[in-house]
Scaffold this motif. Structure first.
Motif, PDB file in Angstrom:
ATOM      1  N   TYR A 155     107.232 -45.578   6.687  1.00  0.00           N
ATOM      2  CA  TYR A 155     105.857 -45.156   6.907  1.00  0.00           C
ATOM      3  C   TYR A 155     105.719 -43.682   6.526  1.00  0.00           C
ATOM      4  CZ  TYR A 155     105.069 -49.470   9.542  1.00  0.00           C
ATOM      5  OH  TYR A 155     104.946 -50.788   9.912  1.00  0.00           O
ATOM      6  N   THR A 156     104.747 -43.391   5.680  1.00  0.00           N
ATOM      7  CA  THR A 156     104.562 -42.026   5.202  1.00  0.00           C
ATOM      8  C   THR A 156     103.533 -41.285   6.055  1.00  0.00           C
ATOM      9  OG1 THR A 156     102.901 -42.773   3.597  1.00  0.00           O
ATOM     10  CG2 THR A 156     105.176 -42.618   2.837  1.00  0.00           C
ATOM     11  N   THR A 193     102.443 -34.255  -2.696  1.00  0.00           N
ATOM     12  CA  THR A 193     101.230 -34.989  -3.009  1.00  0.00           C
ATOM     13  C   THR A 193     100.944 -35.056  -4.509  1.00  0.00           C
ATOM     14  OG1 THR A 193      98.825 -35.052  -2.725  1.00  0.00           O
ATOM     15  CG2 THR A 193      99.864 -32.886  -2.627  1.00  0.00           C
ATOM     16  N   HIS A 198      98.550 -45.138  -5.925  1.00  0.00           N
ATOM     17  CA  HIS A 198      98.994 -45.019  -4.529  1.00  0.00           C
ATOM     18  C   HIS A 198     100.511 -45.226  -4.389  1.00  0.00           C
ATOM     19  CE1 HIS A 198      94.914 -44.556  -3.227  1.00  0.00           C
ATOM     20  NE2 HIS A 198      94.576 -45.684  -3.797  1.00  0.00           N
ATOM     21  N   MET A 199     101.120 -44.259  -3.714  1.00  0.00           N
ATOM     22  CA  MET A 199     102.556 -44.244  -3.410  1.00  0.00           C
ATOM     23  C   MET A 199     103.432 -43.905  -4.612  1.00  0.00           C
ATOM     24  SD  MET A 199     103.411 -45.068  -0.158  1.00  0.00           S
ATOM     25  CE  MET A 199     102.396 -45.500   1.268  1.00  0.00           C
ATOM     26  N   GLN A 212      88.783 -44.124   1.715  1.00  0.00           N
ATOM     27  CA  GLN A 212      89.475 -44.697   2.863  1.00  0.00           C
ATOM     28  C   GLN A 212      88.679 -45.890   3.395  1.00  0.00           C
ATOM     29  OE1 GLN A 212      92.376 -43.981   3.844  1.00  0.00           O
ATOM     30  NE2 GLN A 212      92.799 -41.985   2.963  1.00  0.00           N
ATOM     31  N   LYS A 214      92.322 -50.282  -1.604  1.00  0.00           N
ATOM     32  CA  LYS A 214      93.226 -49.172  -1.306  1.00  0.00           C
ATOM     33  C   LYS A 214      94.307 -49.613  -0.326  1.00  0.00           C
ATOM     34  CE  LYS A 214      92.896 -44.270  -0.006  1.00  0.00           C
ATOM     35  NZ  LYS A 214      92.549 -43.577  -1.238  1.00  0.00           N
ATOM     36  N   LEU A 215      93.894 -50.369   0.700  1.00  0.00           N
ATOM     37  CA  LEU A 215      94.854 -50.869   1.683  1.00  0.00           C
ATOM     38  C   LEU A 215      95.887 -51.775   1.019  1.00  0.00           C
ATOM     39  CD1 LEU A 215      95.382 -50.883   4.812  1.00  0.00           C
ATOM     40  CD2 LEU A 215      94.116 -53.041   4.853  1.00  0.00           C
ATOM     41  N   ASN A 256      98.360 -49.666  -1.008  1.00  0.00           N
ATOM     42  CA  ASN A 256      99.268 -48.912  -0.145  1.00  0.00           C
ATOM     43  C   ASN A 256     100.360 -49.806   0.432  1.00  0.00           C
ATOM     44  OD1 ASN A 256      98.502 -46.167  -0.247  1.00  0.00           O
ATOM     45  ND2 ASN A 256      96.738 -46.560   1.062  1.00  0.00           N
ATOM     46  N   ASN A 259     102.617 -51.288  -2.656  1.00  0.00           N
ATOM     47  CA  ASN A 259     103.437 -50.280  -3.302  1.00  0.00           C
ATOM     48  C   ASN A 259     104.493 -49.709  -2.374  1.00  0.00           C
ATOM     49  OD1 ASN A 259     101.811 -50.749  -5.482  1.00  0.00           O
ATOM     50  ND2 ASN A 259     100.790 -48.767  -5.462  1.00  0.00           N
ATOM     51  N   ASN A 260     104.178 -49.623  -1.090  1.00  0.00           N
ATOM     52  CA  ASN A 260     105.169 -49.152  -0.136  1.00  0.00           C
ATOM     53  C   ASN A 260     106.355 -50.108  -0.073  1.00  0.00           C
ATOM     54  OD1 ASN A 260     106.133 -49.057   3.009  1.00  0.00           O
ATOM     55  ND2 ASN A 260     105.529 -47.036   2.272  1.00  0.00           N
TER      56      ASN A 260
END
Length: 337
Positions: free
Chosen positions: A141-142, A169, A193-194, A228, A233-234, A237, A240-241
């Motif tokens: 978790y970032t 960033t 993202h990520m 957001q 976007k979710l 994230n 990609n995580n």
């Protein structure tokens, strides 16, 4: 004095370019080139830059391949010792380049560095996307110094120390061009993202440092492409995580971490449904579906050495979401209490 190229990746961002290019063009660093890399915009961004900023070099990508693919394509056309990858929705403070370059010049092993990032619309507060440098916990978790989940801190100077971090960033990323090429640049599979977290992890696996420079300040609007709360976007994230963890975790840690993440992410999906956000729940499920599809065809792209996660800078030796939700630790400085 190393050569520096500020490269702004733009997609349908004429309004941002109108607002923020003046601050970038006022940069005082002596060995500087400015670029706008247009990612196949459908507005009149390109015409605007040509008409009003002839001193800025323009790169036009044929397709919109997201942040990762867009920068990979554009940077092939840029010659400089240090790239500065700058979002289209960032205003820079006077003298923002010089302190970062000075810090990087102190140690050639510093591959990447970020400035202090504050919110454009609340300029005393840290901004979500980078704050005072990116960290990661033992489950992937970032978060940032100055921002945990959606809680941002007011900047009282509490993070005014230059420090090694896990990730810098992508909204204002200083990176040595040779190091960027050495580790293979961004991973096109991420799209957006990520990708900067993945890149910085690979830089650390290659033996380089990633740092934060508090003397440089930029102001970020945030959500310029995807705001957001957007399910897309979710999805990116989460997907990609998971991809990043599979690629970079030491083989001894991979199954342990990912099995725990599965149950926590399932809990997040159920929580989204209970909160009346079924689109968010489906975004998490789609992320897992596409992650498993990606994993079946994944071919290792790098030959970098494996490195145990706890041996890498900027890793919190605990579970951030446990401290945040159950112990009410909302600030970075409180996490270890």
């Amino acid at each position: 004095m190393p050569s520096v190229a500020v490269v702004i990746l733009n997609w349908n961002g004429k309004a941002f370019l109108e607002k923020f290019l003046p601050s970038v063009c006022s940069s005082t660093y002596g060995n500087l080139d400015l670029y706008v890399a247009d990612n196949a915009s459908t507005d009149d961004s390109v015409a605007f830059v040509k008409a009003h900023y002839p001193q800025i070099k323009l790169i036009q990508n044929k397709y919109n391949n997201g942040f990762a693919g867009g920068y990979n394509a554009a940077l092939k056309e840029v010659e400089a010792d240090i790239y500065v990858l700058l979002n289209q929705d960032v205003e820079v403070a006077p003298g923002w380049i010089e302190p970062v370059i000075a810090q990087m010049q102190q140690d050639p092993n510093i591959a990447a560095c970020q400035p202090k990032m504050r919110a454009y619309h609340d300029q005393e507060r840290f901004e979500y996307a980078g704050a005072a440098g990116g960290w990661m916990d033992i489950l992937g978790y970032t978060f940032c110094r100055g921002r945990i989940l959606y809680t941002t801190e007011v900047d009282h100077g509490q993070y005014n120390d230059a420090q090694d971090i896990f990730w810098a960033t992508g909204a204002a990323l200083f990176i040595r061009s040779a190091c960027f090429r050495e580790v293979g640049g961004f991973d096109d599979d991420f799209f957006a993202h990520m990708e900067e977290v993945d890149l910085c992890w690979r830089l650390q696996r290659a033996g380089y440092r990633v740092m934060y420079c508090p003397e440089s300040v930029v102001f970020h609007v945030g959500g310029g492409s995807l705001p957001q709360g957007n399910p897309r976007k979710l999805y990116l994230n989460f997907r990609n995580n998971l991809m990043m963890l599979w690629k970079n975790l030491h083989s001894e840690d991979r199954w342990i971490v990912l099995s725990q993440r599965f149950f926590l992410d399932l809990l997040a999906a159920v929580k989204s449904l209970a909160a009346g956000k079924p689109k968010d729940m489906m975004a998490i499920f789609r992320a897992y579906r596409d992650y498993y599809k990606w994993r079946r065809k994944y071919v290792k792209k790098d030959t970098l050495p494996e490195k145990k996660l706890l041996a890498i800078s900027g890793v919190f030796h605990g579970i951030m979401i446990w401290r945040y939700y159950f112990l009410n630790r909302k600030k970075f400085s409180d996490l270890n209490k």
